[in-house]
Design a protein around this motif. Structure first.
Motif, mmCIF file in Angstrom:
data_model
loop_
_atom_site.group_PDB
_atom_site.id
_atom_site.type_symbol
_atom_site.label_atom_id
_atom_site.label_comp_id
_atom_site.label_asym_id
_atom_site.label_seq_id
_atom_site.Cartn_x
_atom_site.Cartn_y
_atom_site.Cartn_z
ATOM 1 N N ALA A 176 0.860 -1.181 0.000
ATOM 2 C CA ALA A 176 0.000 0.000 0.000
ATOM 3 C C ALA A 176 0.895 1.229 0.000
ATOM 4 O O ALA A 176 2.080 1.152 0.338
ATOM 5 C CB ALA A 176 -0.900 -0.002 1.234
ATOM 6 N N ALA A 177 0.341 2.362 -0.354
ATOM 7 C CA ALA A 177 1.100 3.612 -0.366
ATOM 8 C C ALA A 177 1.428 4.034 1.060
ATOM 9 O O ALA A 177 0.574 4.040 1.938
ATOM 10 C CB ALA A 177 0.293 4.700 -1.067
ATOM 11 N N LEU A 178 2.685 4.388 1.277
ATOM 12 C CA LEU A 178 3.177 4.842 2.578
ATOM 13 C C LEU A 178 4.004 6.093 2.355
ATOM 14 O O LEU A 178 4.935 6.095 1.556
ATOM 15 C CB LEU A 178 4.028 3.748 3.235
ATOM 16 N N VAL A 179 3.647 7.164 3.053
ATOM 17 C CA VAL A 179 4.358 8.432 2.888
ATOM 18 C C VAL A 179 5.230 8.683 4.123
ATOM 19 O O VAL A 179 4.863 8.335 5.247
ATOM 20 C CB VAL A 179 3.363 9.604 2.656
ATOM 21 N N GLU A 180 6.383 9.284 3.895
ATOM 22 C CA GLU A 180 7.276 9.655 4.984
ATOM 23 C C GLU A 180 6.670 10.855 5.725
ATOM 24 O O GLU A 180 6.178 11.800 5.105
ATOM 25 C CB GLU A 180 8.641 10.030 4.416
ATOM 26 N N LEU A 181 6.700 10.809 7.048
ATOM 27 C CA LEU A 181 6.171 11.892 7.874
ATOM 28 C C LEU A 181 7.317 12.856 8.199
ATOM 29 O O LEU A 181 7.946 12.773 9.252
ATOM 30 C CB LEU A 181 5.535 11.334 9.151
ATOM 31 N N GLU A 182 7.586 13.794 7.292
ATOM 32 C CA GLU A 182 8.686 14.747 7.469
ATOM 33 C C GLU A 182 8.406 15.693 8.627
ATOM 34 O O GLU A 182 7.291 16.193 8.769
ATOM 35 C CB GLU A 182 8.905 15.559 6.201
ATOM 36 N N ASN A 183 9.418 15.952 9.443
ATOM 37 C CA ASN A 183 9.370 16.860 10.597
ATOM 38 C C ASN A 183 8.509 16.332 11.735
ATOM 39 O O ASN A 183 8.136 17.104 12.622
ATOM 40 C CB ASN A 183 8.900 18.260 10.202
ATOM 41 N N ALA A 184 8.168 15.065 11.727
ATOM 42 C CA ALA A 184 7.379 14.501 12.821
ATOM 43 C C ALA A 184 8.197 14.534 14.106
ATOM 44 O O ALA A 184 9.375 14.200 14.106
ATOM 45 C CB ALA A 184 6.973 13.070 12.481
ATOM 46 N N SER A 185 7.565 14.937 15.198
ATOM 47 C CA SER A 185 8.281 15.006 16.472
ATOM 48 C C SER A 185 7.443 14.503 17.637
ATOM 49 O O SER A 185 7.838 14.626 18.778
ATOM 50 C CB SER A 185 8.727 16.448 16.740
ATOM 51 N N GLY A 186 6.278 13.931 17.342
ATOM 52 C CA GLY A 186 5.425 13.399 18.401
ATOM 53 C C GLY A 186 5.785 11.967 18.728
ATOM 54 O O GLY A 186 6.884 11.496 18.435
ATOM 55 N N VAL A 187 4.856 11.251 19.321
ATOM 56 C CA VAL A 187 5.065 9.854 19.696
ATOM 57 C C VAL A 187 5.027 9.005 18.426
ATOM 58 O O VAL A 187 4.013 8.972 17.732
ATOM 59 C CB VAL A 187 3.980 9.390 20.692
ATOM 60 N N PRO A 188 6.143 8.306 18.107
ATOM 61 C CA PRO A 188 6.179 7.526 16.871
ATOM 62 C C PRO A 188 5.658 6.101 17.064
ATOM 63 O O PRO A 188 5.555 5.606 18.175
ATOM 64 C CB PRO A 188 7.672 7.487 16.549
ATOM 65 N N LEU A 189 5.364 5.451 15.953
ATOM 66 C CA LEU A 189 5.036 4.033 15.940
ATOM 67 C C LEU A 189 5.795 3.400 14.790
ATOM 68 O O LEU A 189 5.652 3.828 13.645
ATOM 69 C CB LEU A 189 3.538 3.802 15.751
ATOM 70 N N GLY A 190 6.611 2.410 15.104
ATOM 71 C CA GLY A 190 7.362 1.678 14.092
ATOM 72 C C GLY A 190 8.695 2.313 13.775
ATOM 73 O O GLY A 190 8.903 3.503 13.982
ATOM 74 N N GLU A 191 9.603 1.476 13.278
ATOM 75 C CA GLU A 191 10.940 1.953 12.928
ATOM 76 C C GLU A 191 10.902 2.978 11.802
ATOM 77 O O GLU A 191 11.724 3.877 11.757
ATOM 78 C CB GLU A 191 11.823 0.766 12.532
ATOM 79 N N THR A 192 9.967 2.830 10.887
ATOM 80 C CA THR A 192 9.854 3.771 9.773
ATOM 81 C C THR A 192 8.816 4.856 10.062
ATOM 82 O O THR A 192 8.372 5.536 9.157
ATOM 83 C CB THR A 192 9.474 3.042 8.474
ATOM 84 N N ARG A 193 8.428 5.013 11.304
ATOM 85 C CA ARG A 193 7.448 6.003 11.749
ATOM 86 C C ARG A 193 6.179 5.898 10.917
ATOM 87 O O ARG A 193 5.866 6.739 10.084
ATOM 88 C CB ARG A 193 8.001 7.419 11.718
ATOM 89 N N LEU A 194 5.424 4.846 11.182
ATOM 90 C CA LEU A 194 4.150 4.621 10.503
ATOM 91 C C LEU A 194 3.108 5.629 10.943
ATOM 92 O O LEU A 194 2.223 5.989 10.170
ATOM 93 C CB LEU A 194 3.645 3.208 10.799
ATOM 94 N N THR A 195 3.191 6.059 12.191
ATOM 95 C CA THR A 195 2.272 7.066 12.722
ATOM 96 C C THR A 195 3.054 8.035 13.597
ATOM 97 O O THR A 195 4.180 7.765 14.009
ATOM 98 C CB THR A 195 1.142 6.451 13.584
ATOM 99 N N ASP A 196 2.420 9.154 13.906
ATOM 100 C CA ASP A 196 2.978 10.151 14.806
ATOM 101 C C ASP A 196 1.813 10.757 15.589
ATOM 102 O O ASP A 196 0.790 11.095 14.998
ATOM 103 C CB ASP A 196 3.684 11.250 14.015
ATOM 104 N N ALA A 197 1.964 10.832 16.898
ATOM 105 C CA ALA A 197 0.905 11.401 17.732
ATOM 106 C C ALA A 197 1.389 12.692 18.374
ATOM 107 O O ALA A 197 2.388 12.699 19.087
ATOM 108 C CB ALA A 197 0.486 10.413 18.814
ATOM 109 N N ALA A 198 0.679 13.779 18.101
ATOM 110 C CA ALA A 198 0.999 15.083 18.676
ATOM 111 C C ALA A 198 -0.131 15.502 19.607
ATOM 112 O O ALA A 198 -1.299 15.481 19.225
ATOM 113 C CB ALA A 198 1.180 16.115 17.569
#
Length: 172
Positions: free
Chosen positions: A87-109
């Protein structure tokens, strides 16, 4: 007024910048008072992320294809059958919240009492939109990202108390 009946919103394929100033102010108040919003990524990430950049700082980065279902199950230590499809996965540039996964699948701010949970994948794009495990994975993402707030919402809903005034998520 209607936002008080929602604890969570999913934004996928819609730029909230199109809202009126009054609607934006109402959304901001709802979020800061404890709302949770899931912001989808994938191929429409730039459109979805635009409005939320002021809350998260996140921009849509490089777009790749990956077995997102497998990556999510690994990151959340869940054992059920994934799709085995990319599936399509986009990089979360400048993410600084709580990450999920080594490739930062999600970010929680955190925003006031609420949360913006940005996803690198879309909620409504194929093949994830038909994945039977998606709902359980989204619950796990919320528990990983906004555990105390999500638990409070679930407990309140189980009591089936409805408030005439104030925000539903904060009543009781």
């Amino acid at each position: 007024e209607s936002l008080r009946f929602f604890d969570m919103l999913a934004v996928d394929g819609f730029d909230l910048s199109a809202l009126s100033e009054a609607q934006k102010a109402a959304f901001d108040e709802w979020l800061r008072k404890g709302g949770i919003v899931l912001v989808g990524g994938g191929t429409r990430a730039a459109e979805n992320f635009a409005f939320f950049k002021t809350y998260t700082g996140i921009r849509a980065g490089a777009l790749t294809e990956a077995d997102v279902s497998g990556m999510l199950m690994d990151a959340l230590d869940v054992s059920f059958e994934g799709l085995g499809q990319e599936a399509a996965l986009v990089e979360l540039e400048n993410a600084s919240g709580v990450p999920l996964g080594e490739t930062r699948l999600t970010d929680a701010a955190r925003v006031g009492e609420g949360y913006v949970v940005t996803l690198g994948f879309a909620l409504g794009e194929k093949p994830l939109n038909n994945w039977l495990g998606k709902n359980a994975i989204l619950q796990r993402i919320l528990l990983n990202s906004a555990q105390a707030r999500y638990k409070k919402i679930v407990e309140f809903r189980q009591r089936a108390n409805y408030a005439e005034q104030g925000y539903y998520a904060n009543a009781g």
